[in-house]
Design a protein around this motif. Structure first.
Motif, short mmCIF file in Angstrom:
data_model
loop_
_atom_site.label_atom_id
_atom_site.label_comp_id
_atom_site.label_asym_id
_atom_site.label_seq_id
_atom_site.Cartn_x
_atom_site.Cartn_y
_atom_site.Cartn_z
N PRO A 296 0.81 -1.22 0.00
CA PRO A 296 0.00 0.00 0.00
C PRO A 296 0.84 1.27 0.00
CG PRO A 296 -0.97 -1.60 1.48
CD PRO A 296 0.34 -2.18 1.03
N GLY A 297 0.55 2.12 -0.98
CA GLY A 297 1.27 3.38 -1.09
C GLY A 297 2.57 3.28 -1.87
N HIS A 298 2.97 2.07 -2.24
CA HIS A 298 4.22 1.86 -2.98
C HIS A 298 3.95 0.89 -4.12
CE1 HIS A 298 5.56 3.38 0.90
NE2 HIS A 298 6.66 3.78 0.30
N THR A 299 3.60 1.46 -5.26
CA THR A 299 3.19 0.63 -6.39
C THR A 299 4.13 0.73 -7.58
OG1 THR A 299 1.76 2.43 -7.15
CG2 THR A 299 0.76 0.75 -5.74
N GLY A 300 5.18 1.53 -7.46
CA GLY A 300 6.13 1.65 -8.55
C GLY A 300 5.66 2.60 -9.64
N SER A 301 6.49 2.74 -10.67
CA SER A 301 6.22 3.65 -11.78
C SER A 301 5.73 2.88 -12.99
CB SER A 301 7.50 4.42 -12.15
OG SER A 301 7.92 5.24 -11.09
N LEU A 302 4.63 3.33 -13.56
CA LEU A 302 4.10 2.69 -14.77
C LEU A 302 5.07 2.88 -15.93
CD1 LEU A 302 0.34 3.76 -14.53
CD2 LEU A 302 1.34 1.51 -14.01
N TYR A 303 5.23 1.83 -16.71
CA TYR A 303 6.23 1.82 -17.77
C TYR A 303 5.93 2.85 -18.86
CZ TYR A 303 9.84 -0.49 -20.64
OH TYR A 303 10.97 -0.78 -21.36
N ILE A 324 9.83 -0.37 -11.23
CA ILE A 324 9.08 -0.35 -12.49
C ILE A 324 7.86 -1.23 -12.32
CG2 ILE A 324 9.17 -0.76 -14.98
CD1 ILE A 324 12.24 -0.86 -14.72
N ASN A 325 6.71 -0.71 -12.69
CA ASN A 325 5.46 -1.49 -12.73
C ASN A 325 5.13 -1.71 -14.20
OD1 ASN A 325 2.78 -2.37 -12.72
ND2 ASN A 325 2.28 -1.22 -10.87
N PHE A 326 5.28 -2.95 -14.65
CA PHE A 326 5.13 -3.24 -16.07
C PHE A 326 3.68 -3.36 -16.52
CE2 PHE A 326 9.49 -4.61 -15.16
CZ PHE A 326 10.17 -4.02 -16.21
N GLY A 327 2.73 -3.28 -15.59
CA GLY A 327 1.33 -3.31 -15.94
C GLY A 327 0.74 -4.69 -16.09
N ASP A 328 1.56 -5.71 -15.95
CA ASP A 328 1.08 -7.09 -16.07
C ASP A 328 1.16 -7.82 -14.73
OD1 ASP A 328 3.79 -7.34 -15.75
OD2 ASP A 328 4.15 -8.48 -17.59
N GLY A 329 1.32 -7.05 -13.66
CA GLY A 329 1.44 -7.63 -12.33
C GLY A 329 2.87 -7.80 -11.87
N SER A 330 3.83 -7.62 -12.76
CA SER A 330 5.23 -7.79 -12.39
C SER A 330 5.89 -6.46 -12.09
CB SER A 330 6.00 -8.49 -13.52
OG SER A 330 6.04 -7.68 -14.68
N VAL A 331 6.80 -6.46 -11.14
CA VAL A 331 7.56 -5.27 -10.77
C VAL A 331 9.01 -5.67 -10.52
CG1 VAL A 331 5.58 -4.11 -9.69
CG2 VAL A 331 7.10 -5.51 -8.29
N ARG A 332 9.89 -4.70 -10.64
CA ARG A 332 11.27 -4.89 -10.18
C ARG A 332 11.86 -3.52 -9.88
NH1 ARG A 332 15.02 -3.24 -13.78
NH2 ARG A 332 14.65 -3.50 -16.02
N TYR A 333 12.89 -3.52 -9.06
CA TYR A 333 13.56 -2.27 -8.76
C TYR A 333 14.25 -1.72 -10.01
CZ TYR A 333 13.08 -2.51 -3.66
OH TYR A 333 12.60 -2.52 -2.37
#
Length: 390
Positions: A296-303, A324-333
């Protein structure tokens, strides 16, 4: 023209200043790790002469040693005013605006450029912000022994009202700028304070934005130019969002360029190296960092949107927004290189510290592109005025 930078950090403002055509007399920074980064990139920061990087408290130096200084630049520590900190302002020992004013009084540059966080403008800080502006307007009118900043502020206000002061004075302007509006692939709002020496008889005007959110929305949702230019299929999410004709027409009205996105900043980089061995990375500082997760509150940046503000992190630990929030449920620093690109550092600008320390330095930096634009506008103002004065 010669410049002197205070609170240089890792060099974002300093590099932008160098790219604007100014020549640094010195960069002053108290943090040893940041100074190592500056030293490692000295060829970029001092392209035409030997480097002069000073690891010291700005309050400890004799500035007469640097000769004539045309422009002072610097980002005083933001922690006293940050929304993520304790917000102690003048009660925080890291409040360095008075120290910056003292250096300006000693060096008497034609102009100065200072940068700080948006939190400086919060309502509770309004009196102190007004004091800062007056303190910078009359930098030689210093705080007396035992005098509070409130009493000093009242004295400066009387001085301003009288209109008879004939000492060192600056015409001070300030503005809240969003880096995304100037071609930086990041939504980052920062306060810039610019002073022009009063004998130039000129008030600084901040450069107009070159990029707009509305144009990006139009190209993503209406014209599809965003996807076509990048030769990628329009994601289902964007296809499902129907834009009303009136809204679409309004978005199309702007003549500015679209905001740049995280994809624009980093998509040409190779896959990041999944090892802690930096030497195996095909691009410097492009190493995978494990542990990214959404909470919550930390969702990353949309690609396909400008990155959220790169953060230094509370207590020096970058938070979950540096993902990075890739929009498909995956994230990475973000890797250090990706974060550096978001801040517009070139790929040959190198960071030698750990991921955490490098991200702290990058998060504290001024975007290089924004620094170049603002400082260039300042130097142009000085040059045009001097030319008109004959």
């Amino acid at each position: 023209m010669n410049s002197l930078e205070l609170f240089a950090g890792a060099g974002g403002l300093a590099l932008g200043t160098a790219l604007s055509g100014l020549h640094h007399r010195a960069l002053v920074e108290i943090n040893e790790s940041a100074c190592r980064t500056l030293e490692r990139n000295a060829a970029l920061l001092f392209p035409e002469h030997d480097s002069h990087i000073i690891n010291a408290d700005v309050r400890s130096l004799d500035y007469s040693r640097f000769g004539k200084i045309d422009v002072i630049t610097g980002g005083p520590p933001c922690q006293p005013f940050s929304l993520g900190g304790k917000a102690l302002a003048y009660q925080d020992s890291r409040d360095m605006f008075p120290s910056a004013a003292k250096v300006i009084s000693q060096t008497q540059p034609a102009a100065f450029v200072l940068e700080n966080v948006k939190g400086l403008l919060r309502k509770s800080f309004a009196p102190y912000f007004s004091y800062i502006i007056l303190r910078l307007t009359y930098p030689e009118v210093s705080l007396r022994d035992g005098e509070s900043w409130i009493d000093h502020w009242a004295r400066l206000q009387k001085l301003q009202s009288a209109g008879t002061y004939d000492g060192l004075q600056y015409n001070v302007s300030w503005s809240l700028l969003n880096a995304a509006d100037y071609g930086v692939p990041q939504c980052r709002e920062r306060v810039f304070i610019v002073g022009l020496k009063s004998d130039l008889n000129k008030q600084f005007v901040f450069p107009e934005p070159t990029h707009a959110k509305e144009r990006l929305l139009y190209e993503q949702y209406v014209s599809n130019e965003y996807w076509e230019k990048r030769n990628i299929a329009k994601p289902q999410f964007y296809q499902e969002q129907i834009m009303q004709p009136a809204t679409a027409r309004k978005l199309a009205e702007t003549s500015l360029k679209p905001w740049l996105t995280l994809r624009d900043a980093i998509s040409d980089l190779p896959p990041c190296t999944h090892t802690s061995n930096e030497s195996k990375a095909t691009v410097p500082n492009h190493v995978f960092q494990d542990g990214a997760r959404v909470y919550p509150g930390h969702t990353g940046s949309l690609y396909d949107w400008p990155a959220k503000t790169i953060k230094a992190g509370v207590h020096g630990v970058p938070g979950g927004e540096n993902m990075i929030n890739f929009g498909d449920g995956s994230v990475r620093y973000l890797t250090v290189r990706e974060a550096a690109r978001v801040q517009c550092f070139p790929d040959n600008f190198l960071f030698a510290s750990t991921w955490t320390e490098s991200m702290r330095q990058i998060g504290n930096a001024v975007p290089v592109q924004l620094a170049r634009i603002v400082v260039s506008a300042v130097t142009n103002s000085i040059n045009h005025r001097l030319e008109s004065m004959g």
